[in-house]
Scaffold this motif. Sequence first.
Motif, PDB file in Angstrom:
ATOM      1  N   ILE A 109      64.586  98.968  38.061  1.00  0.00           N
ATOM      2  CA  ILE A 109      65.882  98.490  37.140  1.00  0.00           C
ATOM      3  C   ILE A 109      65.991  97.324  38.073  1.00  0.00           C
ATOM      4  CG2 ILE A 109      67.477  98.756  36.004  1.00  0.00           C
ATOM      5  CD1 ILE A 109      66.726 101.824  36.089  1.00  0.00           C
ATOM      6  N   VAL A 110      67.004  96.523  39.043  1.00  0.00           N
ATOM      7  CA  VAL A 110      67.003  95.337  39.339  1.00  0.00           C
ATOM      8  C   VAL A 110      65.930  94.586  39.307  1.00  0.00           C
ATOM      9  CG1 VAL A 110      67.901  93.986  41.287  1.00  0.00           C
ATOM     10  CG2 VAL A 110      69.074  96.733  40.731  1.00  0.00           C
ATOM     11  N   ARG A 111      64.877  94.558  39.538  1.00  0.00           N
ATOM     12  CA  ARG A 111      63.820  93.619  39.116  1.00  0.00           C
ATOM     13  C   ARG A 111      63.062  93.170  37.689  1.00  0.00           C
ATOM     14  NH1 ARG A 111      58.819  95.645  41.894  1.00  0.00           N
ATOM     15  NH2 ARG A 111      57.377  94.005  41.106  1.00  0.00           N
ATOM     16  N   TYR A 112      63.688  94.290  37.165  1.00  0.00           N
ATOM     17  CA  TYR A 112      63.465  94.090  36.008  1.00  0.00           C
ATOM     18  C   TYR A 112      64.827  92.795  34.993  1.00  0.00           C
ATOM     19  CZ  TYR A 112      64.706  94.979  30.921  1.00  0.00           C
ATOM     20  OH  TYR A 112      65.141  94.924  28.974  1.00  0.00           O
ATOM     21  N   TYR A 113      65.590  93.332  35.427  1.00  0.00           N
ATOM     22  CA  TYR A 113      67.065  92.456  34.596  1.00  0.00           C
ATOM     23  C   TYR A 113      66.631  91.440  35.859  1.00  0.00           C
ATOM     24  CZ  TYR A 113      69.482  96.312  32.668  1.00  0.00           C
ATOM     25  OH  TYR A 113      69.533  96.995  31.231  1.00  0.00           O
ATOM     26  N   ALA A 114      66.585  90.711  36.404  1.00  0.00           N
ATOM     27  CA  ALA A 114      65.847  89.712  37.540  1.00  0.00           C
ATOM     28  C   ALA A 114      65.481  88.572  37.231  1.00  0.00           C
ATOM     29  CB  ALA A 114      65.644  90.136  39.262  1.00  0.00           C
ATOM     30  N   TYR A 115      63.603  89.252  36.413  1.00  0.00           N
ATOM     31  CA  TYR A 115      63.562  88.991  35.964  1.00  0.00           C
ATOM     32  C   TYR A 115      63.182  88.516  34.555  1.00  0.00           C
ATOM     33  CZ  TYR A 115      59.977  90.096  39.643  1.00  0.00           C
ATOM     34  OH  TYR A 115      59.940  90.048  40.585  1.00  0.00           O
ATOM     35  N   THR A 133      57.493  84.449  35.712  1.00  0.00           N
ATOM     36  CA  THR A 133      58.193  85.748  35.848  1.00  0.00           C
ATOM     37  C   THR A 133      58.030  86.097  34.823  1.00  0.00           C
ATOM     38  OG1 THR A 133      60.024  84.540  34.878  1.00  0.00           O
ATOM     39  CG2 THR A 133      60.103  84.582  37.491  1.00  0.00           C
ATOM     40  N   ALA A 134      57.926  86.096  33.690  1.00  0.00           N
ATOM     41  CA  ALA A 134      57.413  87.005  32.399  1.00  0.00           C
ATOM     42  C   ALA A 134      56.565  87.766  32.359  1.00  0.00           C
ATOM     43  CB  ALA A 134      57.321  85.283  30.709  1.00  0.00           C
ATOM     44  N   GLY A 135      55.233  87.143  32.907  1.00  0.00           N
ATOM     45  CA  GLY A 135      54.535  88.399  33.350  1.00  0.00           C
ATOM     46  C   GLY A 135      54.606  89.862  33.815  1.00  0.00           C
ATOM     47  N   LYS A 136      55.478  89.671  34.806  1.00  0.00           N
ATOM     48  CA  LYS A 136      56.354  90.463  35.252  1.00  0.00           C
ATOM     49  C   LYS A 136      57.395  90.846  34.777  1.00  0.00           C
ATOM     50  CE  LYS A 136      55.447  87.798  39.989  1.00  0.00           C
ATOM     51  NZ  LYS A 136      56.454  87.467  41.381  1.00  0.00           N
ATOM     52  N   ALA A 137      58.266  90.200  33.917  1.00  0.00           N
ATOM     53  CA  ALA A 137      58.874  91.417  32.928  1.00  0.00           C
ATOM     54  C   ALA A 137      58.755  91.860  32.470  1.00  0.00           C
ATOM     55  CB  ALA A 137      60.658  89.973  32.810  1.00  0.00           C
ATOM     56  N   GLU A 138      57.004  91.181  31.775  1.00  0.00           N
ATOM     57  CA  GLU A 138      56.552  91.940  30.514  1.00  0.00           C
ATOM     58  C   GLU A 138      55.972  93.812  31.150  1.00  0.00           C
ATOM     59  OE1 GLU A 138      55.827  92.520  26.649  1.00  0.00           O
ATOM     60  OE2 GLU A 138      56.613  91.065  28.025  1.00  0.00           O
ATOM     61  N   ILE A 139      55.591  93.210  32.232  1.00  0.00           N
ATOM     62  CA  ILE A 139      54.855  94.937  33.191  1.00  0.00           C
ATOM     63  C   ILE A 139      56.431  95.588  33.272  1.00  0.00           C
ATOM     64  CG2 ILE A 139      54.204  95.497  35.163  1.00  0.00           C
ATOM     65  CD1 ILE A 139      52.497  92.726  35.633  1.00  0.00           C
ATOM     66  N   LEU A 140      57.678  95.057  33.655  1.00  0.00           N
ATOM     67  CA  LEU A 140      58.465  96.183  34.277  1.00  0.00           C
ATOM     68  C   LEU A 140      58.490  96.761  32.818  1.00  0.00           C
ATOM     69  CD1 LEU A 140      60.346  93.901  36.840  1.00  0.00           C
ATOM     70  CD2 LEU A 140      58.662  96.395  36.680  1.00  0.00           C
ATOM     71  N   ARG A 141      58.616  95.909  31.721  1.00  0.00           N
ATOM     72  CA  ARG A 141      59.107  96.367  30.354  1.00  0.00           C
ATOM     73  C   ARG A 141      58.738  97.429  30.042  1.00  0.00           C
ATOM     74  NH1 ARG A 141      59.840  90.720  28.990  1.00  0.00           N
ATOM     75  NH2 ARG A 141      62.028  90.380  28.588  1.00  0.00           N
ATOM     76  N   GLU A 189      48.849  93.875  25.009  1.00  0.00           N
ATOM     77  CA  GLU A 189      49.892  94.370  25.359  1.00  0.00           C
ATOM     78  C   GLU A 189      50.121  93.692  26.960  1.00  0.00           C
ATOM     79  OE1 GLU A 189      50.933  97.795  25.640  1.00  0.00           O
ATOM     80  OE2 GLU A 189      49.940  98.755  24.314  1.00  0.00           O
ATOM     81  N   GLN A 190      48.940  92.978  27.213  1.00  0.00           N
ATOM     82  CA  GLN A 190      48.498  91.879  28.066  1.00  0.00           C
ATOM     83  C   GLN A 190      49.483  90.786  28.028  1.00  0.00           C
ATOM     84  OE1 GLN A 190      44.871  90.757  27.863  1.00  0.00           O
ATOM     85  NE2 GLN A 190      43.797  92.500  28.466  1.00  0.00           N
ATOM     86  N   HIS A 191      50.150  90.114  29.450  1.00  0.00           N
ATOM     87  CA  HIS A 191      51.044  89.486  29.663  1.00  0.00           C
ATOM     88  C   HIS A 191      50.590  88.389  29.429  1.00  0.00           C
ATOM     89  CE1 HIS A 191      49.343  89.937  33.489  1.00  0.00           C
ATOM     90  NE2 HIS A 191      50.400  88.585  33.774  1.00  0.00           N
ATOM     91  N   ASP A 192      49.645  87.825  29.671  1.00  0.00           N
ATOM     92  CA  ASP A 192      49.185  85.962  29.562  1.00  0.00           C
ATOM     93  C   ASP A 192      48.804  85.600  27.955  1.00  0.00           C
ATOM     94  OD1 ASP A 192      47.366  87.592  28.444  1.00  0.00           O
ATOM     95  OD2 ASP A 192      45.499  86.616  29.062  1.00  0.00           O
ATOM     96  N   CYS A 193      49.394  86.527  27.169  1.00  0.00           N
ATOM     97  CA  CYS A 193      49.272  86.631  25.323  1.00  0.00           C
ATOM     98  C   CYS A 193      50.299  85.554  24.880  1.00  0.00           C
ATOM     99  CB  CYS A 193      48.953  87.313  24.991  1.00  0.00           C
ATOM    100  SG  CYS A 193      47.934  89.065  24.383  1.00  0.00           S
ATOM    101  N   LEU A 194      51.411  86.297  26.554  1.00  0.00           N
ATOM    102  CA  LEU A 194      53.221  85.355  25.841  1.00  0.00           C
ATOM    103  C   LEU A 194      53.445  83.664  25.801  1.00  0.00           C
ATOM    104  CD1 LEU A 194      55.261  87.352  28.342  1.00  0.00           C
ATOM    105  CD2 LEU A 194      55.267  88.021  25.495  1.00  0.00           C
ATOM    106  N   THR A 195      53.447  83.364  24.614  1.00  0.00           N
ATOM    107  CA  THR A 195      53.806  82.092  23.883  1.00  0.00           C
ATOM    108  C   THR A 195      55.123  81.828  24.725  1.00  0.00           C
ATOM    109  OG1 THR A 195      52.508  82.944  21.908  1.00  0.00           O
ATOM    110  CG2 THR A 195      53.472  80.632  21.798  1.00  0.00           C
ATOM    111  N   GLU A 196      56.211  82.528  23.396  1.00  0.00           N
ATOM    112  CA  GLU A 196      57.440  81.318  24.013  1.00  0.00           C
ATOM    113  C   GLU A 196      57.787  80.788  25.412  1.00  0.00           C
ATOM    114  OE1 GLU A 196      60.418  83.472  22.001  1.00  0.00           O
ATOM    115  OE2 GLU A 196      59.546  85.465  22.882  1.00  0.00           O
ATOM    116  N   PHE A 197      57.339  82.200  26.832  1.00  0.00           N
ATOM    117  CA  PHE A 197      57.382  81.713  27.825  1.00  0.00           C
ATOM    118  C   PHE A 197      56.416  80.928  28.916  1.00  0.00           C
ATOM    119  CE2 PHE A 197      59.451  86.084  27.209  1.00  0.00           C
ATOM    120  CZ  PHE A 197      60.688  85.415  26.881  1.00  0.00           C
TER     121      PHE A 197
END
Length: 373
Positions: A64-70, A140-148, A257-265
């Motif tokens: 949870i701490v890592r999730y908020y950090a990312y 960090t966006a990909g790591k945050a998406e995995i934790l989400r 759901e793969q983090h490489d699709c994130l556009t705004e990040f």
Amino acid sequence: MPVRPLGLMDRYLLRSLLLSYAICASVILVLYVILDAFSNADNFIKFFNAPGHAAETFYPLKIIVRYYAYSLPPFFVQASAFLCLISAMFTITLMARNNELTPLKANGISGYRLSLPFFLFAGLLMLGSFSLQEWVIPKTAGKAEILRRTLQVKNSISHYVKNDANGNVIYVKEFRPRQGLLSETDITERYARPPHRLKALIHAREGVFIRRGIVCSDGLIFQYEDTPDNRLSPGFPVAFGPQGFTFRTRLKPEDFEQHDCLTEFRSSRQLLRMVRENPQMWRLQVIFHQRGALLMAHFLLLLLGLPLALSGERKSIYLDATFCLLISGAYFCVFLFFNELANKGMLNPLVGSWFPQAVFLSLGLTLYARIRT
């Protein structure tokens, strides 16, 4: 001509701004974490009670701490302009409370000269936001998406772009993985044979995954000829309603759901390349221009807020906080309204993102010119 170093007054104001900013940013970030934690309390409890986690107290807490950090860097970038304004207002209010503005003005220091450290501070914050957006958030966006997904704290995914095996590009403004639903979808379909010219452009309000395809509803389809000029085919565009239009693709919901699709990040360089490769997808252009416009907001909000603070010399922190909320609220309401028009194709992306900036810049310069010297 030698560069003049910062004077005693400039250093004092910058220290005061930095202290105010640290306090305001800490309060805002703590509130964000508390509210987000309360809204996702059920998911966190389920994660704590999951098999294998109940006996390990620190592992779920670490996740949870890592999730908020990312997750905090994107929030910081979005809130940075507002934090800049409220820090400046609080600094001026504290100076007025301590009767520090009157001696400065008595010594011939004008309101224009007094405001220079504030704009320097805004420039530093803008550079910090730009650095986060370009070099930190893409990592960090990909790591945050995995934790989400691990914590299951997000039911929808925003601003995703995915290429299928045939070179077609699908942009989705919002995707709900559990239901397989897509909203505000743009699809560019290309001819199979080289040079892979544009075959069709599909704009749909909604979409849903089926086997080997996406059923789009309530939108328009533009068909293009496979000729060197790649012109629009006669009789197009054609509207389709709730009955839908089926776009054939091998993509599945889990592919989005793969983090490489994130556009705004993505970094601005990556986003610009996507815009050039898909000029028909105006929503990508909106995201690109929106990024630069939000950086400019650091200066715009100061131009609007500083004249009010320096002219009134109010000593109430609560009154200043109210002014900050009103100014920021008015700016972001207008900004988001025009961006939504651009997202719907009713305005050019360049106009939708920068017209509000031009309006508020004119208003800010008018107010700034009336500062009492």
